[in-house]
Motif scaffolding. Structure first.
Motif, mmCIF file in Angstrom:
data_model
loop_
_atom_site.group_PDB
_atom_site.id
_atom_site.type_symbol
_atom_site.label_atom_id
_atom_site.label_comp_id
_atom_site.label_asym_id
_atom_site.label_seq_id
_atom_site.Cartn_x
_atom_site.Cartn_y
_atom_site.Cartn_z
ATOM 1 N N GLY A 73 10.751 72.308 50.756
ATOM 2 C CA GLY A 73 11.509 71.894 49.580
ATOM 3 C C GLY A 73 12.261 73.050 48.953
ATOM 4 O O GLY A 73 13.424 72.914 48.554
ATOM 5 N N TYR A 78 15.194 74.041 51.097
ATOM 6 C CA TYR A 78 16.235 73.020 51.012
ATOM 7 C C TYR A 78 17.051 73.178 49.727
ATOM 8 O O TYR A 78 18.279 73.091 49.744
ATOM 9 N N ILE A 79 16.371 73.426 48.619
ATOM 10 C CA ILE A 79 17.054 73.606 47.331
ATOM 11 C C ILE A 79 18.023 74.778 47.396
ATOM 12 O O ILE A 79 19.179 74.677 46.969
ATOM 13 N N GLN A 92 21.027 73.972 49.685
ATOM 14 C CA GLN A 92 21.978 73.066 49.046
ATOM 15 C C GLN A 92 22.758 73.763 47.927
ATOM 16 O O GLN A 92 23.932 73.473 47.703
ATOM 17 N N THR A 143 23.234 66.378 49.322
ATOM 18 C CA THR A 143 22.475 65.370 48.581
ATOM 19 C C THR A 143 22.717 65.541 47.084
ATOM 20 O O THR A 143 21.916 66.145 46.372
ATOM 21 N N THR A 170 9.649 68.262 46.111
ATOM 22 C CA THR A 170 10.877 68.050 46.884
ATOM 23 C C THR A 170 10.564 67.944 48.373
ATOM 24 O O THR A 170 11.202 67.176 49.100
ATOM 25 N N GLU A 175 18.205 67.958 40.222
ATOM 26 C CA GLU A 175 17.929 66.622 40.740
ATOM 27 C C GLU A 175 19.212 65.844 41.004
ATOM 28 O O GLU A 175 19.318 65.111 41.987
ATOM 29 N N THR A 224 19.424 67.664 44.829
ATOM 30 C CA THR A 224 18.347 66.929 45.503
ATOM 31 C C THR A 224 18.338 65.461 45.108
ATOM 32 O O THR A 224 17.292 64.886 44.789
#
Length: 284
Positions: A28, A31-32, A35, A47, A106, A185, A189
């Motif tokens: 998670g 990924y954050i 992104q 996303t 996440t 968010e 995400t």
């Protein structure tokens, strides 16, 4: 106000993360960060909420970006990256611990998204899908254990930070954190599938054009001009929407217009757009 410098001994809590605990946090967290970098390079994360396709209702809060709080995620990434396959000792402060908790949650959302994708694509066998669901349930249980462990450390970190900066400043920073988390968010995400609730994209855009036409008509009439042919005005507003969807209208895009339809600024911007494309005549 910004949080104390990362790594401040007086507000950091020492803890040991096992390899399994790191395996819950890392996907998670990574990924954050990926992104966030994608958004910096391209202007939008993979996303993210589809703001241009379906603006949030007026008054909705999509959070506020905080460079100081984003730095906490990046510092946490730097600390965990060397131990992502082994586990190890760390010293984390209040907001790094909060970032780790959010990252763990996440990770589960990513796992759930993968299961949903497999379902949509059609699993080759029921056994394969059942295995994916069992893995997801296991990930959920591991996440709950990791979050409980981190929250225990967070209580200590909260006491340390509060004693150093005071209750009011702690409250201010916590509010900044919550707003930044909401920003993540929505902008980094957002995993919920987009649905137009019985409206096709074409019908949705058609409705926006009608709203833009109404704003433009009001501006044209109030400024003392005759209304152009409806087909001409509608064509101009379709062009405006097309430009806006491509990001060519800057801050005065269709989202601004939909949210500020009664404002003088919105009306004048649309009037200028129309006046550049249609020869308007003064009303007699």
């Amino acid at each position: 106000m910004t949080p104390p410098p990362v790594g401040t001994d007086s507000t950091g809590v020492k803890l040991r993360l096992t390899e399994e605990q790191v395996s819950v946090i890392w996907p998670g967290l990574n990924y954050i960060i990926c992104q966030f970098l994608t958004r910096q390079d391209t202007g939008q994360a993979v996303t993210s909420y589809p703001f241009r396709i379906q603006p949030l209702p007026p008054g909705s809060d999509s959070g506020t970006f905080s460079a100081a709080m984003m730095d906490r995620f990046q510092k946490l990434w730097s600390k965990i990256q060397p131990i992502k396959t082994t586990g190890g000792d760390l010293q984390l402060d209040e907001f790094e611990l909060r970032a780790a908790i959010f990252a763990a949650r996440t990770s589960v959302k990513l796992e759930r998204r993968d299961v949903q994708k497999t379902q949509k694509q059609g699993a080759k066998t029921k056994r394969r899908m059942a295995g994916a669901k069992r893995a997801l349930n296991k990930q959920v249980r591991k996440k709950e254990e990791v979050v409980a462990f981190l929250e225990t450390a967070l209580k200590r970190a909260s006491r340390l930070l509060t004693s150093e900066i005071g209750a009011e400043e702690f409250k201010t920073q916590s509010k900044e954190w919550q707003s930044h988390l909401l920003w993540i968010e929505y902008h980094l995400t957002y995993f919920k599938p987009f649905r137009t609730t019985e409206l096709s994209i074409t019908k949705l855009h058609r409705g926006w054009v009608e709203i833009l036409v109404g704003i433009a008509e009001k501006a044209i009439a109030e400024l003392g001009y005759e209304l152009p042919e409806p087909a001409e005005l509608r064509a101009a507003m379709r062009q405006y929407l097309a430009y806006s969807l491509r990001g060519r209208m800057g801050e005065y895009d269709h989202i601004f217009m939909l949210r500020n339809s009664a404002s003088f600024v919105a009306q004048m911007k649309l009037f200028d757009f129309v006046n550049e494309r249609i020869a308007l005549r003064e009303a007699s």
